[in-house]
Design a protein around this motif. Structure first.
Motif, PDB file in Angstrom:
ATOM      1  N   GLY A 184       0.803  -1.201   0.000  1.00 30.35           N
ATOM      2  CA  GLY A 184       0.000   0.000   0.000  1.00 30.35           C
ATOM      3  C   GLY A 184       0.842   1.259   0.000  1.00 30.35           C
ATOM      4  N   VAL A 185       0.422   2.215   0.855  1.00 32.40           N
ATOM      5  CA  VAL A 185       1.086   3.508   0.903  1.00 32.40           C
ATOM      6  C   VAL A 185       2.547   3.350   1.292  1.00 32.40           C
ATOM      7  CG1 VAL A 185       1.113   5.738   2.072  1.00 32.40           C
ATOM      8  CG2 VAL A 185      -1.058   4.720   1.374  1.00 32.40           C
ATOM      9  N   GLU A 186       2.834   2.450   2.227  1.00 30.57           N
ATOM     10  CA  GLU A 186       4.221   2.258   2.656  1.00 30.57           C
ATOM     11  C   GLU A 186       5.089   1.742   1.511  1.00 30.57           C
ATOM     12  OE1 GLU A 186       4.184  -0.293   6.012  1.00 30.57           O
ATOM     13  OE2 GLU A 186       3.488   1.262   7.398  1.00 30.57           O
ATOM     14  N   LEU A 220       0.600   9.176  -3.050  1.00 32.18           N
ATOM     15  CA  LEU A 220       0.872   9.720  -1.718  1.00 32.18           C
ATOM     16  C   LEU A 220       0.312  11.116  -1.518  1.00 32.18           C
ATOM     17  CD1 LEU A 220       4.618   8.621  -1.424  1.00 32.18           C
ATOM     18  CD2 LEU A 220       2.609   7.445  -0.496  1.00 32.18           C
ATOM     19  N   LEU A 224       2.290  14.875   1.387  1.00 36.89           N
ATOM     20  CA  LEU A 224       3.023  13.771   2.017  1.00 36.89           C
ATOM     21  C   LEU A 224       4.345  13.526   1.295  1.00 36.89           C
ATOM     22  CD1 LEU A 224       3.308  11.503   4.032  1.00 36.89           C
ATOM     23  CD2 LEU A 224       1.923  10.047   2.524  1.00 36.89           C
ATOM     24  N   CYS A 254       7.890   7.409   9.944  1.00 38.02           N
ATOM     25  CA  CYS A 254       6.757   6.573  10.367  1.00 38.02           C
ATOM     26  C   CYS A 254       5.567   7.428  10.786  1.00 38.02           C
ATOM     27  CB  CYS A 254       7.183   5.673  11.517  1.00 38.02           C
ATOM     28  SG  CYS A 254       8.453   4.459  11.066  1.00 38.02           S
ATOM     29  N   LEU A 257       3.750   8.846   7.711  1.00 37.64           N
ATOM     30  CA  LEU A 257       2.934   7.837   7.027  1.00 37.64           C
ATOM     31  C   LEU A 257       1.697   7.484   7.839  1.00 37.64           C
ATOM     32  CD1 LEU A 257       5.650   5.409   5.594  1.00 37.64           C
ATOM     33  CD2 LEU A 257       4.273   7.049   4.341  1.00 37.64           C
ATOM     34  N   ASN A 258       1.856   7.337   9.162  1.00 29.08           N
ATOM     35  CA  ASN A 258       0.703   6.970  10.000  1.00 29.08           C
ATOM     36  C   ASN A 258      -0.336   8.084  10.023  1.00 29.08           C
ATOM     37  OD1 ASN A 258       1.912   4.516  10.614  1.00 29.08           O
ATOM     38  ND2 ASN A 258       2.943   5.334  12.441  1.00 29.08           N
ATOM     39  N   ALA A 261      -2.025   8.243   6.353  1.00 26.37           N
ATOM     40  CA  ALA A 261      -2.684   7.052   5.798  1.00 26.37           C
ATOM     41  C   ALA A 261      -4.205   7.145   5.818  1.00 26.37           C
ATOM     42  CB  ALA A 261      -2.195   5.812   6.548  1.00 26.37           C
ATOM     43  N   PRO A 262      -4.855   7.580   6.909  1.00 26.39           N
ATOM     44  CA  PRO A 262      -6.335   7.636   6.895  1.00 26.39           C
ATOM     45  C   PRO A 262      -6.890   8.645   5.902  1.00 26.39           C
ATOM     46  CG  PRO A 262      -5.476   7.692   9.142  1.00 26.39           C
ATOM     47  CD  PRO A 262      -4.320   7.923   8.231  1.00 26.39           C
ATOM     48  N   LEU A 264      -5.575   9.396   2.903  1.00 25.77           N
ATOM     49  CA  LEU A 264      -5.291   9.076   1.509  1.00 25.77           C
ATOM     50  C   LEU A 264      -6.308   8.097   0.972  1.00 25.77           C
ATOM     51  CD1 LEU A 264      -1.410   8.657   1.706  1.00 25.77           C
ATOM     52  CD2 LEU A 264      -2.686  10.632   0.840  1.00 25.77           C
ATOM     53  N   ALA A 267      -5.107   2.491  -1.918  1.00 23.68           N
ATOM     54  CA  ALA A 267      -4.101   2.228  -2.948  1.00 23.68           C
ATOM     55  C   ALA A 267      -4.671   1.297  -4.005  1.00 23.68           C
ATOM     56  CB  ALA A 267      -2.868   1.604  -2.316  1.00 23.68           C
TER      57      ALA A 267
END
Length: 600
Positions: A184-186, A220, A224, A254, A257-258, A261-262, A264, A267
């Motif tokens: 996913g995003v990571e 992203l 971001l 980290c 990204l955390n 993430a909600p 975005l 993916a």
């Protein structure tokens, strides 16, 4: 992402060793490689020797074998100070074909050498230690940022390794994109760190990475991606031993990204394929650019090699011309005064000399006047060199003396230098070198008497001016005859000659005069006088012009005297038409005076 494959902890290495031992206990035959692992031991040892220059460390060991314990193409093991290297990187080369000990052999396996350079960057710069209580996610992010950070630091230390770091990117990144450790995003963030981080480190070009930059921005988001870019850019400036700062950047990674993430969108399901395709475009662009750079470098190298060969060939040709000129001068200025053919053999039947006579009173007076003119032209004022000093000898400058007293009274170190000394030196008088080549073909009969007189006058005047001055005169048609020789003594009598020859050999005449009088060597007043109507064939003209260009490039003045209206001009010479042949003596005298006056 891939970072965990390139920097292995000691614990991971021990677990891999246990797994290998368990495999051996299963009873299955061990995997067979195309070449014996022992044959690669030498390659690993030689890679270790070259690693000293790449990493700046002498405590590192390189082991090369088919396959690695980390299952990565190569890995740096800081706990055991070891770099393990997969022999498959050298495919299709066999171990006996790989000689890393020889500098330059790496050009035969650039991909493998690029991986070694990458691991050497880890060995040199991945020296910060992971704290025992660090979160695995943060450590993983730190190792991800470490990939482009070590290459940025290595590029600062060894900028010429950029080409190999680019090849290592193609070898190391693609397998990790296709088999991601994140999703996913990571996953997209990890690809951005690996590709765009190398862009900002100077390894990749911005145009090459546009496909990945556009895709990561779409997945992203602009904000971001800008935040992550700032994080890996800051990590590039992190010191090698600063574990706290490196882990702080990883924590920021980290957290970013955390937090994002909600917000975005989800993916795409085929994200891995999209990222692999974008990275493949980047690799294709890199390959195209590298091929273009290689072609340009090859073309430049070929051009340099061609210039080097041309210079070597030119030097060889010049040496051959000097040898031939020396042989020609030896044969022409022979003690017997005989005429020689182009091959150096005597040709007495073609001798144009008709006899010798005593110089007239007018010729003796003309020689004396020319000698005085040459001495006046050769005179150089004394040079003056003025120096100052704080102590005698020298002339006292009162202003400087008062300045020195004032400096002493102020308690400072005196810098004024009140004494001036003038040193006068005599400048050397340059000698003269005059060569005369007179055409004795049948169309030049009008030049015989004035040139014979001018040759004696110039030779006599040069001897009276400076004992080191020398002149020589050669009569040429197809053969060559010395009328006066390059000695330090003027001839006692005037040599008379006739003009009834055929064809021309001005090129060899110039060679003989050049070698006999050193017309190509600076430091003297040098003049070559060519008395001719230049009614030559194309080949004869080309040979003569080549010699004339060589002399003019060396700084020798070249004068062409013509007597008939239909005369041609030899390129490179200064033409002077003389309707009256009797004026040849005055023209040659003036040219000789100008030549010695210009000498410095």
């Amino acid at each position: 992402m891939s970072a965990r494959h390139h920097v292995q902890s000691s614990a991971a290495a021990r677990e891999d060793a246990v797994d290998l031992a368990r495999w051996d206990d299963d009873g299955a035959p061990p995997p067979q490689s195309r070449s014996s692992p022992a044959a690669w031991l030498r390659v690993g040892a030689e890679l270790g020797d070259r690693l000293v220059a790449l990493s700046g460390r002498q405590d590192q060991l390189v082991t090369c074998r088919p396959g690695t314990r980390s299952r990565a193409p190569a890995a740096y093991l800081p706990g055991s100070a070891e770099i393990e290297f997969d022999a498959g990187l050298f495919a299709p080369l066999q171990p006996q074909q790989v000689r890393p000990r020889i500098v330059g052999d790496e050009e035969h396996y650039p991909a493998a050498w690029g991986v070694l350079v990458h691991e050497a960057a880890h060995a040199a710069h991945s020296v910060w230690e992971q704290p025992a209580g660090a979160e695995p996610q943060v450590v993983e992010a730190a190792l991800l940022l470490e990939e482009s950070r070590v290459e940025s630091a290595h590029l600062t230390r060894r900028p010429t390794d950029r080409t190999y770091l680019r090849t290592s990117a193609r070898t190391l990144i693609m397998p990790d994109i296709a088999n991601p450790a994140f999703h996913g995003v990571e996953h997209a963030a990890g690809v951005a760190a690996l590709i765009l981080g190398r862009r900002d480190a100077g390894i990749l070009d911005a145009g090459e990475t546009k496909a990945v930059a556009d895709l990561c921005e779409r997945i992203l988001g602009t904000d971001l991606l800008a935040t992550l870019t700032g994080i890996w850019t800051a990590a590039h400036r992190c010191a090698d031993h600063d574990a706290a700062t490196m882990l702080a950047h990883a924590q920021d990674w980290c957290d970013a990204l955390n937090a994002a993430a909600p917000k975005l969108p989800a993916a795409p399901q085929d994200l891995t394929d999209l990222l692999s395709g974008a990275v493949a475009v980047v690799m294709d662009n890199m390959a195209a650019n590298d091929a273009a750079d290689l072609a340009a470098h090859t073309a430049a190298s070929d051009a340099a090699a061609a210039r080097s060969r041309a210079k070597a060939q030119d030097r060889a040709q010049q040496a051959d011309r000097r040898r031939k000129a020396a042989a020609t001068a030896t044969s022409v200025f022979n003690p017997h005064g005989t005429t020689v053919s182009p091959d150096g053999t005597p040709a007495p039947s073609s001798n144009p000399i008709t006899g010798h006579r005593q110089p007239t009173t007018a010729e003796q007076s003309a020689a004396a006047r020319l000698s005085r003119a040459l001495r006046a032209a050769a005179y150089r004022e004394r040079t003056e060199e003025r120096t100052t000093s704080p102590t005698p000898p020298g002339r006292l400058n009162m202003r400087q003396a008062l300045a020195r007293d004032a400096q002493r009274a102020a308690g400072s170190i005196p810098t004024a230098q009140p004494f001036t000394h003038t040193r006068r030196r005599n400048s050397p008088t340059p000698p003269l070198r005059v060569g005369i080549a007179v055409d004795v073909s049948s169309s030049m009969s009008a030049a015989c008497k004035p040139v014979a007189s001018a040759a004696w006058i110039v030779a006599r005047a040069a001897t009276l001016t400076d004992p080191d001055s020398r002149t020589a005169t050669i009569a040429y048609d197809m053969n060559l005859t010395a009328l006066t020789r390059p000695t330090h003594h003027a001839p006692d009598r005037v040599t008379t000659f006739k003009a009834n020859g055929g064809n021309h050999n001005l090129g060899n005449a110039i060679d003989a005069l050049d070698h006999g009088l050193d017309l190509s060597r600076p430091g003297t007043g040098r003049l070559l006088v060519i008395v001719t109507d230049a009614q030559y064939t194309r080949d004869e003209t080309a040979r003569a012009v080549t010699r004339i260009k060589h002399l003019t490039t060396a700084g020798c003045a070249v004068l062409q005297l013509t007597l008939t209206p239909n005369s041609r001009h030899l390129p490179g010479t200064t033409p002077l038409h003389l309707p009256q042949p009797s004026n040849a003596t005055a023209a040659i005298a003036k040219a000789a005076t100008d030549a010695i006056r210009r000498t410095r």
